[in-house]
Design a protein around this motif. Structure first.
Motif, mmCIF file in Angstrom:
data_model
loop_
_atom_site.group_PDB
_atom_site.id
_atom_site.type_symbol
_atom_site.label_atom_id
_atom_site.label_comp_id
_atom_site.label_asym_id
_atom_site.label_seq_id
_atom_site.Cartn_x
_atom_site.Cartn_y
_atom_site.Cartn_z
ATOM 1 N N TYR A 219 0.823 -1.219 0.000
ATOM 2 C CA TYR A 219 0.000 0.000 0.000
ATOM 3 C C TYR A 219 0.858 1.271 0.000
ATOM 4 C CZ TYR A 219 -3.459 -3.477 1.257
ATOM 5 O OH TYR A 219 -4.268 -4.589 1.261
ATOM 6 N N THR A 220 1.918 1.276 -0.760
ATOM 7 C CA THR A 220 2.793 2.449 -0.809
ATOM 8 C C THR A 220 2.240 3.496 -1.778
ATOM 9 O OG1 THR A 220 4.106 1.519 -2.608
ATOM 10 C CG2 THR A 220 4.836 1.018 -0.350
ATOM 11 N N SER A 221 2.738 4.712 -1.643
ATOM 12 C CA SER A 221 2.372 5.785 -2.578
ATOM 13 C C SER A 221 2.814 5.432 -3.994
ATOM 14 C CB SER A 221 3.024 7.103 -2.153
ATOM 15 O OG SER A 221 2.530 7.498 -0.906
ATOM 16 N N GLU A 222 3.966 4.774 -4.108
ATOM 17 C CA GLU A 222 4.473 4.370 -5.424
ATOM 18 C C GLU A 222 3.532 3.366 -6.088
ATOM 19 O OE1 GLU A 222 7.629 5.993 -2.982
ATOM 20 O OE2 GLU A 222 6.419 4.204 -2.609
ATOM 21 N N LYS A 223 3.031 2.428 -5.298
ATOM 22 C CA LYS A 223 2.103 1.419 -5.823
ATOM 23 C C LYS A 223 0.809 2.094 -6.277
ATOM 24 C CE LYS A 223 2.321 -2.720 -5.347
ATOM 25 N NZ LYS A 223 2.799 -3.792 -6.223
ATOM 26 N N ARG A 224 0.292 3.013 -5.468
ATOM 27 C CA ARG A 224 -0.930 3.738 -5.822
ATOM 28 C C ARG A 224 -0.723 4.538 -7.109
ATOM 29 N NH1 ARG A 224 -1.834 6.126 -1.182
ATOM 30 N NH2 ARG A 224 -0.792 8.045 -1.738
ATOM 31 N N LEU A 225 0.418 5.207 -7.235
ATOM 32 C CA LEU A 225 0.734 5.994 -8.427
ATOM 33 C C LEU A 225 0.870 5.105 -9.666
ATOM 34 C CD1 LEU A 225 1.278 8.836 -9.467
ATOM 35 C CD2 LEU A 225 3.699 8.487 -8.920
ATOM 36 N N GLU A 226 1.442 3.917 -9.492
ATOM 37 C CA GLU A 226 1.578 2.967 -10.603
ATOM 38 C C GLU A 226 0.207 2.640 -11.205
ATOM 39 O OE1 GLU A 226 2.553 -1.796 -11.089
ATOM 40 O OE2 GLU A 226 3.404 -0.727 -9.377
ATOM 41 N N ASN B 72 -1.360 5.835 -12.859
ATOM 42 C CA ASN B 72 -0.752 6.119 -14.162
ATOM 43 C C ASN B 72 -1.240 5.152 -15.235
ATOM 44 O OD1 ASN B 72 0.724 8.383 -13.438
ATOM 45 N ND2 ASN B 72 2.491 7.189 -12.812
ATOM 46 N N TYR C 158 -6.182 -0.975 -5.570
ATOM 47 C CA TYR C 158 -5.897 0.264 -6.304
ATOM 48 C C TYR C 158 -6.370 0.155 -7.753
ATOM 49 C CZ TYR C 158 -2.898 1.732 -2.399
ATOM 50 O OH TYR C 158 -2.425 2.095 -1.170
#
Length: 193
Positions: free
Chosen positions: A131-138, A141, A161
């Motif tokens: 549940y990281t910000s990077e995972k959410r952004l992936e 995008n 997500y």
């Protein structure tokens, strides 16, 4: 009947629900010999042979019932298929679904799909990076900001997500009403998800 991928079946078991089995042979008396795998622990399955005579450690399978047994999903090498989207499983039966979910759970992959439906299994532990910000952004995008119709069939690992990004895209970009239904027993992980 010889042992091959077409003879990989599931056998109903009182203690384990369903167990994977492989039909070894069909005897002239109309009974089948089936080798089943009973997991003593998920990491260390114990293989034993079960014949079809009447005893506590054996199961009787009349050959006439072999065609009704649920098939295992195996590849050309006879290895179990474990897929992120169960729509792609050749045989979508109760034991096939349970087996696929168990294998993904063991690999700490709590999300599995059946088409547009996502199944979340509580891992009962924190899965690092889930549940990281990077995972959410992936997911944002891929499914919102850089999405185009040619990418619609592209495979993406199931995740909550994915559900939220797809719903947002439908609402904000496509102007369609959206709803998300979250269902499960107490302690199943609904709030965390």
């Amino acid at each position: 009947m010889s042992s091959s991928i077409s003879t990989c079946v599931y056998i109903k078991d009182k203690s384990h629900g369903w167990v994977p089995g492989n039909v070894i042979r069909v005897q002239e008396d109309g009974k089948a010999i089936v080798r089943v795998t009973i997991p003593s622990q998920i990491e260390h399955p114990k293989t034993l042979e079960i014949s079809t005579s009447e005893s506590i450690s054996e199961v009787e399978i009349p050959s006439s019932e072999l065609d009704g047994l649920p098939l295992q999903n195996v590849d050309a090498s006879g290895n179990a298929m474990v897929l992120a989207d169960m729509v792609e499983l050749p045989s979508l039966t109760e034991p096939a679904i349970l087996s696929n979910l168990m294998e993904r759970h063991v690999k700490q992959l709590p999300y599995t799909k059946i088409g547009d439906i996502i199944i979340a299994m509580n891992p009962f532990m924190w899965v690092e990076g889930m549940y990281t910000s990077e995972k959410r952004l992936e997911y944002a995008n891929k499914l919102i900001w850089n999405f185009n119709e040619s990418m619609a069939g592209e495979k993406i690992e199931p995740h909550v997500y994915e559900t939220s990004a797809s719903a947002y895209r439908g609402l904000a970009c496509e102007g369609r009403d959206q709803s998300i239904l979250v269902s499960g027993e107490s302690g199943a992980g609904k709030t965390e998800t």
